[in-house]
Design an enzyme around this catalytic site. Sequence first.
Site, PDB file in Angstrom:
ATOM      1  N   SER A  93       0.817  -1.208   0.000  1.00 54.59           N
ATOM      2  CA  SER A  93       0.000   0.000   0.000  1.00 54.59           C
ATOM      3  C   SER A  93       0.855   1.264   0.000  1.00 54.59           C
ATOM      4  CB  SER A  93      -0.885  -0.013   1.252  1.00 54.59           C
ATOM      5  OG  SER A  93      -1.492   1.237   1.412  1.00 54.59           O
ATOM      6  N   ARG A 184       1.120 -12.332 -22.303  1.00 51.16           N
ATOM      7  CA  ARG A 184       2.166 -11.472 -21.746  1.00 51.16           C
ATOM      8  C   ARG A 184       3.595 -11.934 -22.042  1.00 51.16           C
ATOM      9  NH1 ARG A 184      -0.568  -6.737 -20.799  1.00 51.16           N
ATOM     10  NH2 ARG A 184      -2.475  -7.145 -19.632  1.00 51.16           N
TER      11      ARG A 184
HETATM   12  C1  LIG Z   1      -0.408  -6.348 -25.961  1.00 49.23           C
HETATM   13  C2  LIG Z   1      -1.532  -5.877 -25.086  1.00 49.23           C
HETATM   14  C3  LIG Z   1      -2.006  -4.582 -25.245  1.00 49.23           C
HETATM   15  C4  LIG Z   1      -3.070  -4.119 -24.462  1.00 49.23           C
HETATM   16  N1  LIG Z   1      -3.524  -2.851 -24.622  1.00 49.23           N
HETATM   17  C5  LIG Z   1      -4.560  -2.407 -23.902  1.00 49.23           C
HETATM   18  C6  LIG Z   1      -5.086  -1.090 -24.075  1.00 49.23           C
HETATM   19  O1  LIG Z   1      -4.595  -0.311 -24.878  1.00 49.23           O
HETATM   20  N2  LIG Z   1      -6.133  -0.693 -23.307  1.00 49.23           N
HETATM   21  C7  LIG Z   1      -6.726  -1.555 -22.401  1.00 49.23           C
HETATM   22  O2  LIG Z   1      -7.689  -1.148 -21.746  1.00 49.23           O
HETATM   23  N3  LIG Z   1      -6.252  -2.783 -22.212  1.00 49.23           N
HETATM   24  C8  LIG Z   1      -5.198  -3.240 -22.923  1.00 49.23           C
HETATM   25  N4  LIG Z   1      -4.724  -4.511 -22.718  1.00 49.23           N
HETATM   26  C9  LIG Z   1      -5.344  -5.333 -21.661  1.00 49.23           C
HETATM   27  C10 LIG Z   1      -6.363  -6.329 -22.236  1.00 49.23           C
HETATM   28  O3  LIG Z   1      -7.399  -5.646 -22.889  1.00 49.23           O
HETATM   29  C11 LIG Z   1      -6.955  -7.215 -21.132  1.00 49.23           C
HETATM   30  O4  LIG Z   1      -7.661  -6.419 -20.210  1.00 49.23           O
HETATM   31  C12 LIG Z   1      -5.920  -7.979 -20.364  1.00 49.23           C
HETATM   32  O5  LIG Z   1      -4.970  -8.538 -21.229  1.00 49.23           O
HETATM   33  C13 LIG Z   1      -6.607  -9.105 -19.563  1.00 49.23           C
HETATM   34  O6  LIG Z   1      -6.918 -10.150 -20.460  1.00 49.23           O
HETATM   35  P1  LIG Z   1      -8.309 -10.899 -20.537  1.00 49.23           P
HETATM   36  O7  LIG Z   1      -9.418  -9.967 -20.382  1.00 49.23           O
HETATM   37  O8  LIG Z   1      -8.296 -11.796 -21.744  1.00 49.23           O
HETATM   38  O9  LIG Z   1      -8.161 -11.935 -19.418  1.00 49.23           O
HETATM   39  P2  LIG Z   1      -8.452 -12.190 -17.880  1.00 49.23           P
HETATM   40  O10 LIG Z   1      -9.043 -11.049 -17.163  1.00 49.23           O
HETATM   41  O11 LIG Z   1      -7.153 -12.710 -17.429  1.00 49.23           O
HETATM   42  O12 LIG Z   1      -9.544 -13.298 -17.973  1.00 49.23           O
HETATM   43  C14 LIG Z   1      -9.277 -14.571 -18.578  1.00 49.23           C
HETATM   44  C15 LIG Z   1     -10.406 -14.943 -19.520  1.00 49.23           C
HETATM   45  O13 LIG Z   1     -11.597 -15.113 -18.739  1.00 49.23           O
HETATM   46  C16 LIG Z   1     -12.707 -14.693 -19.489  1.00 49.23           C
HETATM   47  N5  LIG Z   1     -13.342 -13.588 -18.772  1.00 49.23           N
HETATM   48  C17 LIG Z   1     -12.857 -12.905 -17.699  1.00 49.23           C
HETATM   49  N6  LIG Z   1     -13.747 -11.981 -17.283  1.00 49.23           N
HETATM   50  C18 LIG Z   1     -14.790 -12.060 -18.117  1.00 49.23           C
HETATM   51  C19 LIG Z   1     -16.014 -11.346 -18.222  1.00 49.23           C
HETATM   52  N7  LIG Z   1     -16.347 -10.364 -17.395  1.00 49.23           N
HETATM   53  N8  LIG Z   1     -16.883 -11.704 -19.197  1.00 49.23           N
HETATM   54  C20 LIG Z   1     -16.577 -12.693 -20.051  1.00 49.23           C
HETATM   55  N9  LIG Z   1     -15.432 -13.399 -20.038  1.00 49.23           N
HETATM   56  C21 LIG Z   1     -14.553 -13.089 -19.069  1.00 49.23           C
HETATM   57  C22 LIG Z   1     -12.193 -14.256 -20.858  1.00 49.23           C
HETATM   58  O14 LIG Z   1     -12.256 -15.365 -21.726  1.00 49.23           O
HETATM   59  C23 LIG Z   1     -10.755 -13.899 -20.582  1.00 49.23           C
HETATM   60  O15 LIG Z   1      -9.918 -13.994 -21.729  1.00 49.23           O
HETATM   61  C24 LIG Z   1      -3.658  -4.987 -23.493  1.00 49.23           C
HETATM   62  C25 LIG Z   1      -3.171  -6.287 -23.350  1.00 49.23           C
HETATM   63  C26 LIG Z   1      -2.116  -6.737 -24.116  1.00 49.23           C
HETATM   64  C27 LIG Z   1      -1.616  -8.134 -23.921  1.00 49.23           C
END
Ligand SMILES: Cc1cc2nc3c(=O)[nH]c(=O)nc-3n(C[C@H](O)[C@H](O)[C@H](O)COP(=O)(O)OP(=O)(O)OC[C@H]3O[C@@H](n4cnc5c(N)ncnc54)[C@H](O)[C@@H]3O)c2cc1C
Length: 248
Positions: A93, A184
């Site tokens: 924190s 990642r």
């Molecule tokens: C190269 C890169 C660039 C990025 N650039 C940006 C950016 O410019 N701006 C930005 O805001 N973010 C950015 N991100 C973040 C990205 O949008 C995701 O928020 C982040 O990678 C978490 O991935 P996720 O949502 O797939 O997975 P997690 O949160 O790890 O969840 C895993 C999986 O669970 C499922 N899941 C989780 N929660 C839900 C839900 N509520 N509803 C339905 N299915 C769900 C999905 O299948 C998801 O893939 C970037 C990520 C990367 C790797």
Amino acid sequence: MRVTPTVELLKHTEDPERAIALAAKLCYSKSDLDDLRSDVDASDVGRFISMLYSLGHLSAFEHASFTFGIEGVSRALLAQITRHRIASFSVQSQRYVDIGAEFNYIMPPAIAELDEEQKSGGALQKEYDRQMKQMHEWYREWQSRLNPGEKGNEDARFVLPNAAETKMIVTMNARELLHFFELRCCNRAQWEIREVAWRMLELASRAAPAVFAKAGPSCISGVCSEGKMSCGKAAEVKARRNASQNGK
Ligand SMILES: Cc1cc2nc3c(=O)[nH]c(=O)nc-3n(C[C@H](O)[C@H](O)[C@H](O)COP(=O)(O)OP(=O)(O)OC[C@H]3O[C@@H](n4cnc5c(N)ncnc54)[C@H](O)[C@@H]3O)c2cc1C
């Protein structure tokens, strides 16, 4: 003071591969738990896990969890890693913890590389250190003007940069880790979270080699999913993965 990342695997589910195999076998078997236990003891758990992975039966992978301790990383990394929702986080924190006499921060390697390129004798790194020192002074100034203690810290921290060090404990199950490593460890990910993700992958692979055998960006085991944004360095990424699996 400049700091660099440290990643430790603090703990994980006991015998994670067996935990996954047991859960998956239950789905396909009429046997009771005692029979299943001896069945899993006798079976080739590694091969069974590899089959589950290729079938996409990944819910069984949720039965194994891994807890990492991460230090020497920036608040910029914190903003990214905490976007992963299927995970648990405990983060140092900035309200309760006074940055105190020493302010730790992360310096992007690009600054040292630019110094090298320009043969500037480290002038850019010194400039960066000076800027960090300035922000730390601003923090201290606000801390003493506002209430000392928790109240002062919580407002003084507004002048701190994204470079400020944070420490955290992160727990993810194996299914989420596979997803995390896919996103990642990819060259498209930002350098700091990518380095931390590769280190986590190395540690998780040591603890459960069969579970993470094909883990990493999509180019490790198939085609790059980045399309036009692809880095075009699949061979290099595969070589890195092979080296890390062989403990190099
Ligand atoms: C190269 C890169 C660039 C990025 N650039 C940006 C950016 O410019 N701006 C930005 O805001 N973010 C950015 N991100 C973040 C990205 O949008 C995701 O928020 C982040 O990678 C978490 O991935 P996720 O949502 O797939 O997975 P997690 O949160 O790890 O969840 C895993 C999986 O669970 C499922 N899941 C989780 N929660 C839900 C839900 N509520 N509803 C339905 N299915 C769900 C999905 O299948 C998801 O893939 C970037 C990520 C990367 C790797």
